[in-house]
Motif scaffolding. Structure first.
Motif, PDB file in Angstrom:
ATOM      1  N   GLU A 199      26.523  83.395  43.418  1.00  0.00           N
ATOM      2  CA  GLU A 199      25.923  83.826  42.154  1.00  0.00           C
ATOM      3  C   GLU A 199      26.269  82.851  41.031  1.00  0.00           C
ATOM      4  O   GLU A 199      25.435  82.569  40.158  1.00  0.00           O
ATOM      5  N   ALA A 200      27.469  82.311  41.054  1.00  0.00           N
ATOM      6  CA  ALA A 200      27.863  81.351  40.020  1.00  0.00           C
ATOM      7  C   ALA A 200      27.044  80.072  40.122  1.00  0.00           C
ATOM      8  O   ALA A 200      26.587  79.524  39.102  1.00  0.00           O
ATOM      9  N   THR A 201      26.838  79.559  41.338  1.00  0.00           N
ATOM     10  CA  THR A 201      26.071  78.319  41.479  1.00  0.00           C
ATOM     11  C   THR A 201      24.590  78.549  41.213  1.00  0.00           C
ATOM     12  O   THR A 201      23.905  77.669  40.686  1.00  0.00           O
ATOM     13  N   TRP A 202      24.093  79.757  41.565  1.00  0.00           N
ATOM     14  CA  TRP A 202      22.695  80.070  41.233  1.00  0.00           C
ATOM     15  C   TRP A 202      22.504  80.084  39.715  1.00  0.00           C
ATOM     16  O   TRP A 202      21.563  79.486  39.192  1.00  0.00           O
ATOM     17  N   ARG A 203      23.378  80.744  39.009  1.00  0.00           N
ATOM     18  CA  ARG A 203      23.272  80.777  37.548  1.00  0.00           C
ATOM     19  C   ARG A 203      23.424  79.377  36.946  1.00  0.00           C
ATOM     20  O   ARG A 203      22.790  79.053  35.946  1.00  0.00           O
ATOM     21  N   ALA A 204      24.262  78.562  37.566  1.00  0.00           N
ATOM     22  CA  ALA A 204      24.521  77.221  37.030  1.00  0.00           C
ATOM     23  C   ALA A 204      23.356  76.268  37.256  1.00  0.00           C
ATOM     24  O   ALA A 204      23.119  75.377  36.430  1.00  0.00           O
ATOM     25  N   GLY A 205      22.628  76.443  38.381  1.00  0.00           N
ATOM     26  CA  GLY A 205      21.552  75.491  38.646  1.00  0.00           C
ATOM     27  C   GLY A 205      20.564  75.898  39.711  1.00  0.00           C
ATOM     28  O   GLY A 205      19.713  75.099  40.103  1.00  0.00           O
ATOM     29  N   GLY A 206      20.664  77.137  40.239  1.00  0.00           N
ATOM     30  CA  GLY A 206      19.679  77.588  41.217  1.00  0.00           C
ATOM     31  C   GLY A 206      19.956  77.123  42.633  1.00  0.00           C
ATOM     32  O   GLY A 206      19.028  76.933  43.419  1.00  0.00           O
ATOM     33  N   TYR A 207      21.219  76.948  43.019  1.00  0.00           N
ATOM     34  CA  TYR A 207      21.575  76.554  44.373  1.00  0.00           C
ATOM     35  C   TYR A 207      22.715  77.434  44.866  1.00  0.00           C
ATOM     36  O   TYR A 207      23.419  78.063  44.064  1.00  0.00           O
ATOM     37  N   TYR A 208      22.901  77.480  46.192  1.00  0.00           N
ATOM     38  CA  TYR A 208      23.916  78.379  46.759  1.00  0.00           C
ATOM     39  C   TYR A 208      24.088  78.077  48.241  1.00  0.00           C
ATOM     40  O   TYR A 208      23.301  77.324  48.845  1.00  0.00           O
ATOM     41  N   ALA A 209      25.079  78.692  48.839  1.00  0.00           N
ATOM     42  CA  ALA A 209      25.283  78.657  50.284  1.00  0.00           C
ATOM     43  C   ALA A 209      25.315  80.080  50.804  1.00  0.00           C
ATOM     44  O   ALA A 209      25.667  81.019  50.081  1.00  0.00           O
ATOM     45  N   ALA A 210      24.922  80.235  52.070  1.00  0.00           N
ATOM     46  CA  ALA A 210      24.901  81.558  52.693  1.00  0.00           C
ATOM     47  C   ALA A 210      25.175  81.422  54.182  1.00  0.00           C
ATOM     48  O   ALA A 210      24.903  80.369  54.785  1.00  0.00           O
ATOM     49  N   ARG A 211      25.692  82.479  54.758  1.00  0.00           N
ATOM     50  CA  ARG A 211      25.869  82.527  56.202  1.00  0.00           C
ATOM     51  C   ARG A 211      24.500  82.616  56.871  1.00  0.00           C
ATOM     52  O   ARG A 211      23.622  83.357  56.441  1.00  0.00           O
ATOM     53  N   HIS A 212      24.303  81.829  57.939  1.00  0.00           N
ATOM     54  CA  HIS A 212      23.031  81.858  58.666  1.00  0.00           C
ATOM     55  C   HIS A 212      22.779  83.272  59.185  1.00  0.00           C
ATOM     56  O   HIS A 212      23.704  83.942  59.656  1.00  0.00           O
ATOM     57  N   PRO A 213      21.540  83.761  59.112  1.00  0.00           N
ATOM     58  CA  PRO A 213      21.277  85.151  59.516  1.00  0.00           C
ATOM     59  C   PRO A 213      21.595  85.470  60.966  1.00  0.00           C
ATOM     60  O   PRO A 213      21.905  86.622  61.293  1.00  0.00           O
ATOM     61  N   THR A 214      21.509  84.467  61.876  1.00  0.00           N
ATOM     62  CA  THR A 214      21.681  84.785  63.297  1.00  0.00           C
ATOM     63  C   THR A 214      22.619  83.853  64.039  1.00  0.00           C
ATOM     64  O   THR A 214      23.158  84.243  65.085  1.00  0.00           O
ATOM     65  N   VAL A 215      22.811  82.641  63.590  1.00  0.00           N
ATOM     66  CA  VAL A 215      23.571  81.651  64.343  1.00  0.00           C
ATOM     67  C   VAL A 215      25.033  81.682  63.895  1.00  0.00           C
ATOM     68  O   VAL A 215      25.331  81.479  62.716  1.00  0.00           O
ATOM     69  N   ASP A 216      25.927  81.930  64.832  1.00  0.00           N
ATOM     70  CA  ASP A 216      27.353  81.937  64.511  1.00  0.00           C
ATOM     71  C   ASP A 216      27.797  80.548  64.074  1.00  0.00           C
ATOM     72  O   ASP A 216      27.278  79.528  64.543  1.00  0.00           O
ATOM     73  N   ASP A 217      28.757  80.496  63.185  1.00  0.00           N
ATOM     74  CA  ASP A 217      29.346  79.230  62.745  1.00  0.00           C
ATOM     75  C   ASP A 217      28.299  78.283  62.167  1.00  0.00           C
ATOM     76  O   ASP A 217      28.362  77.069  62.370  1.00  0.00           O
ATOM     77  N   MET A 218      27.325  78.849  61.455  1.00  0.00           N
ATOM     78  CA  MET A 218      26.329  78.009  60.779  1.00  0.00           C
ATOM     79  C   MET A 218      26.171  78.481  59.341  1.00  0.00           C
ATOM     80  O   MET A 218      26.085  79.684  59.079  1.00  0.00           O
ATOM     81  N   THR A 219      26.132  77.513  58.420  1.00  0.00           N
ATOM     82  CA  THR A 219      25.912  77.779  57.003  1.00  0.00           C
ATOM     83  C   THR A 219      24.545  77.236  56.605  1.00  0.00           C
ATOM     84  O   THR A 219      24.139  76.159  57.057  1.00  0.00           O
ATOM     85  N   VAL A 220      23.852  77.976  55.767  1.00  0.00           N
ATOM     86  CA  VAL A 220      22.608  77.484  55.167  1.00  0.00           C
ATOM     87  C   VAL A 220      22.924  77.083  53.733  1.00  0.00           C
ATOM     88  O   VAL A 220      23.400  77.899  52.938  1.00  0.00           O
ATOM     89  N   ILE A 221      22.681  75.821  53.415  1.00  0.00           N
ATOM     90  CA  ILE A 221      22.897  75.301  52.066  1.00  0.00           C
ATOM     91  C   ILE A 221      21.541  75.158  51.398  1.00  0.00           C
ATOM     92  O   ILE A 221      20.682  74.416  51.881  1.00  0.00           O
TER      93      ILE A 221
END
Length: 475
Positions: A199-221
């Motif tokens: 939420e902080a990075t979204w407010r700062a510039g519209g970007y973020y990281a999240a856990r992949h919905p299905t793949v273990d040990d994967m991040t979506v940037i």
């Protein structure tokens, strides 16, 4: 403008097997149910050209469905952004073909072009606050429609250049539009998947990281690459605002995120709006007539961001599996070069729903391996009767092509794309070149053929320098 290709004439001309009974099966060895959708560049135009438009400006979006139900407007056609009837038709077809996708990628541009003009055409005295309000409403309404169409699927949301209250390429870091769209981000991605700083990075510039919905040990940037565009300005920020500050911060954050993922043994997908490399259309329009070829190249990202990103892709090629973008309203890709031969990675450029640039409205379905996130297939679906639909006929969405069937290379990924890209760059005509020319606009028009050297070099060039080396040759 070239004539319209229906799916049947297209398939006949290319001698393809393009049945439209339904989505293709997954590639051999993949989980047949492991599918996700990619949608981009809706540029939703909620205005109806009727007295209801004043009500839309004044009303909360919870009232919009009732307002839309009170008016009857035709489906948008070529030269227009997507209106509500066109959006609804595309989402309904996507949900029919893939009723339970694992997730959805939306790679940016929710908001109609020239929003301030559209608002002031309805209410001539509207100020910046009302324009920003409308940008927030459109983004939130589209978020609700995506969530309603795919109620069990997370939606990985990226912002595009029109997604701002201030204006095109003018999102305000720390501004009201970003703050007001945090609830949409939470609803679409899921609060439990968002990184602690999201939420902080979204407010700062519209970007973020999240856990992949299905793949273990994967991040979506998810990046906001608008901040890296040469066109970007922080016009609505405080006087004296540095338009590069947010882009610098995101670049440093990305490097730290990738380093942390590498240390943790995680894989990464990237999602963003403006692709890497060169704006092929604007570069082709320059039409250089002399030896100063490189002077006419139009990059999508300014330096040092483009070179730094390409370097990161090489350094982290072992963990960055794929990228997804949009913006050009066309079906294409970018390869990230390795230090030696081959490609370090790739991004799939998702075609647009908006037909404003005379492309057929389209969306894509991917199959992938849930164990490691490796992509297997990309299938494109497109509206094939838009003029007739605008005249009152039902919207027809056909299966345009599946990559591995059309290009006879499997699986869909960096190796297959590199082989096709090499074929595009040869002087002689080839089946791959014919296919790319046809599919680039989702089956409508023949954009690349007019300026083939530009369009042939663009997919393999993650930086302006790499593009110039391909198109212009040794200096």
């Amino acid at each position: 403008m070239p004539g319209h290709w229906t799916i049947r004439t297209l398939c006949a001309a290319l001698a393809l097997s393009c049945g439209i009974a339904g989505p293709p099966g997954a590639a051999a060895g993949a989980d047949a149910d492991a599918t996700f959708l990619a949608i981009s560049d809706v540029h939703l135009d909620p205005f109806t050209g009727t007295a209801a438009d004043g009500r839309l400006l004044a009303a909360d979006i919870s009232e919009w469905p009732r307002i839309f139900a009170d008016v009857s407007v035709p489906v948008a056609t070529y030269g227009d952004d997507a209106n509500v009837p066109l959006l609804d038709a595309v989402l309904a077809d996507a949900a029919r073909r893939t009723p339970s996708p694992d997730f959805v990628i939306f790679s940016g541009d929710a908001v109609v072009h020239r929003l301030a003009y559209r608002v002031r055409a309805v209410e001539p005295g509207a100020g910046q606050e009302q324009v920003t309000d409308m940008a927030i409403k459109i983004t939130t309404y589209l978020a609700h429609r995506l969530a309603d169409a795919f109620p069990q699927a997370p939606v990985l949301l990226a912002l595009g250049n029109t997604d701002a209250g201030c204006g095109d390429y003018q999102v305000e870091p720390g501004g009201r539009y970003l703050a007001a769209t945090v609830p949409a981000l939470r609803r679409l991605v899921g609060s439990d998947r968002l990184a602690p700083d999201a939420e902080a990075t979204w407010r700062a510039g519209g970007y973020y990281a999240a856990r992949h919905p299905t793949v273990d040990d994967m991040t979506v940037i998810v990046l906001n690459t608008v901040l890296w565009s040469p066109k970007y300005e922080n016009r609505c920020g405080p006087a004296g605002s540095d338009s590069r500050a947010a882009g610098d911060a995101m670049s440093a954050w990305l490097e730290a995120r990738l380093s942390a993922a590498a240390s943790a043994g995680e894989r990464v997908w990237l999602v963003y709006h403006i692709p890497a490399g060169v704006d092929a259309y604007s570069t082709a329009q320059a039409k250089p007539a002399d030896a100063a070829c490189a002077a006419h190249t139009v990059p999508f990202w300014r330096e040092p961001y483009a070179a730094a990103f390409a370097s990161l892709m090489q350094r982290h090629r072992a963990i960055v599996s794929a990228g997804f973008s949009g913006h050009i309203h066309r079906d294409s890709w970018r390869l990230f070069p390795a230090s030696g031969d081959g490609a370090a990675g790739f991004e799939a450029i998702v075609p647009a729903v908006s037909p404003v640039y005379r492309d057929a409205p389209a969306f894509q379905m991917f199959t992938y391996d849930r164990s490691d996130g490796a992509l297997q297939e990309k299938t494109t679906f497109a509206v094939t009767n838009l003029p007739q639909a605008a005249a009152g006929a039902p919207v027809v969405v056909d299966r345009l092509y599946a990559f591995t069937e059309a290009y006879a290379r499997t699986p869909f990924g960096a190796t297959a794309l590199a082989e096709v890209t090499a074929a595009l760059q040869r002087d002689a005509a080839s089946p791959d070149r014919t296919l790319y020319d046809r599919f680039y606009g989702s089956g409508y028009g023949h954009d690349p053929e007019t300026d083939w050297p530009v369009y042939a070099c663009a997919p393999a060039a993650a930086t302006a320098g790499a593009f110039d080396a391909c198109r212009c040759g040794p200096r």
